[in-house]
Design an enzyme around this catalytic site. Structure first.
Site, PDB file in Angstrom:
ATOM      1  N   CYS A 106     -14.306  -5.777   0.422  1.00 22.16           N
ATOM      2  CA  CYS A 106     -14.308  -7.132   0.973  1.00 22.16           C
ATOM      3  C   CYS A 106     -15.709  -7.395   1.508  1.00 22.16           C
ATOM      4  CB  CYS A 106     -13.272  -7.202   2.098  1.00 22.16           C
ATOM      5  SG  CYS A 106     -13.217  -8.772   2.973  1.00 22.16           S
ATOM      6  N   CYS A 141     -17.661 -12.520  -3.110  1.00 23.71           N
ATOM      7  CA  CYS A 141     -16.322 -12.302  -2.552  1.00 23.71           C
ATOM      8  C   CYS A 141     -15.528 -11.600  -3.650  1.00 23.71           C
ATOM      9  CB  CYS A 141     -15.698 -13.643  -2.180  1.00 23.71           C
ATOM     10  SG  CYS A 141     -13.942 -13.547  -1.773  1.00 23.71           S
TER      11      CYS A 141
HETATM   12  N1  DGL Z   1     -12.170 -10.585  -0.713  1.00 25.06           N
HETATM   13  C1  DGL Z   1     -12.747 -11.034   0.526  1.00 25.06           C
HETATM   14  C2  DGL Z   1     -14.275 -10.959   0.437  1.00 25.06           C
HETATM   15  O1  DGL Z   1     -14.801 -10.276  -0.422  1.00 25.06           O
HETATM   16  C3  DGL Z   1     -12.171 -12.362   0.863  1.00 25.06           C
HETATM   17  C4  DGL Z   1     -12.518 -12.798   2.228  1.00 25.06           C
HETATM   18  C5  DGL Z   1     -11.525 -13.645   2.925  1.00 25.06           C
HETATM   19  O2  DGL Z   1     -10.409 -13.195   3.139  1.00 25.06           O
HETATM   20  O3  DGL Z   1     -11.919 -14.751   3.346  1.00 25.06           O
HETATM   21  O4  DGL Z   1     -14.996 -11.517   1.226  1.00 25.06           O
END
Ligand code: DGL
Length: 265
Positions: free
Chosen positions: A76, A186
């Site tokens: 993440c 993301c």
């Molecule tokens: N997959 C997360 C990232 O890479 C998503 C972030 C979120 O939950 O806003 O930032």
């Protein structure tokens, strides 16, 4: 504290997006058992403040440590850019993080203009600012907050009209701005690549960090001598604290080595 090489790799994300990283890791390291935590109940992290993101990252880490994970991949960008420093200070285990790949984008751009699609939490983080300051000053960065994209993906609306409209509003302006490289900052966003291509064709190069994270994970396992040398089918357990419907869509639930558990944590 070095752990047994047979223990699993732990991966966490605010939701289902980190499965894009799980796929890369599984492909490169097919004999590694993996435990994946999807904190979908608390997604999106991108709109939360730093302290809240740190608290959730600690909670996720504790869960994976209880399952004896030998290494943790923070799949993440938002959690990495806000919390990995604290995690590394607090726990005696290797952590692999993921950050928007702006350095490779800066090296490849011909128009000297790169786009970065990421969450508010990532774009506002100190770590992102530091990395941004380290690239060539002549390169213009067009930063776009992908507001609402994670929510649509979490709700399984990857191919909806709503997604096309929202995504178009973010990426069409990039063409006018002469962006030739788009960084997906993301881990949910690699799932949007087919839709992005539909909207802008092949005009812009898309860059994400998934493969680099998998390679880095392998390097760290080798370095700490905890790579699994047993060449057996690996087992993959996914834990999610919301409905598992979208997760099932993204990972092959028919694979007998994959198990998905709905559990509150
Ligand atoms: N997959 C997360 C990232 O890479 C998503 C972030 C979120 O939950 O806003 O930032």
């Amino acid at each position: 504290m070095l752990k047994n090489s047979k223990f699993p790799i732990g991966i966490f994300d605010s939701g289902v997006g980190g499965t894009s990283i799980w796929k890369e890791i599984h492909q490169l390291l097919p004999f590694e058992n993996i435990i994946y935590l999807s904190d979908s109940k608390n997604a999106p992290y991108g709109n939360k403040n730093k302290d809240a993101i740190i608290d959730l990252s600690i909670k996720n880490t504790e869960f994976l440590l209880e399952q004896n994970c030998k290494i943790i991949v923070v799949a993440c960008n938002t959690a990495t850019t806000n919390a990995i420093k604290v995690l590394r200070e607090k726990y005696n285990i290797p952590f692999i993080g993921i950050e928007p790949a702006i350095k490779p984008a800066a090296l490849q751009t011909k128009t000297n203009t790169i786009g970065i699609l990421a969450t508010k939490g990532t774009l506002n983080s100190e770590l992102f600012e530091k990395t941004s300051n380290s690239i060539n000053k002549n390169i213009e960065r067009v930063e776009i907050i992908g507001k609402g994209l994670v929510e649509l993906i979490e709700n399984g609306k990857l191919y909806s009209n709503e997604m096309t409209t929202l995504l178009s509003s973010y990426i069409l302006p990039l063409i006018e701005k002469k962006v030739d490289s788009l960084v997906l900052g993301c881990t949910h966003y690699p799932y949007l690549i087919p839709q992005i291509r539909k909207i802008i064709g092949n005009k812009i190069k898309i860059i994400d960090s998934g493969e680099a994270v998998a390679k880095q994970t392998k390097n760290i396992l080798v370095k700490h001598q905890i790579i699994n040398i047993e060449k057996r089918n690996s087992v993959h357990h996914f834990y999610i604290n919301k409905s598992k419907k979208t997760l099932e869509m993204l990972v092959s639930k028919d694979d007998k080595n994959i198990k998905i558990f709905e559990r509150d944590f």
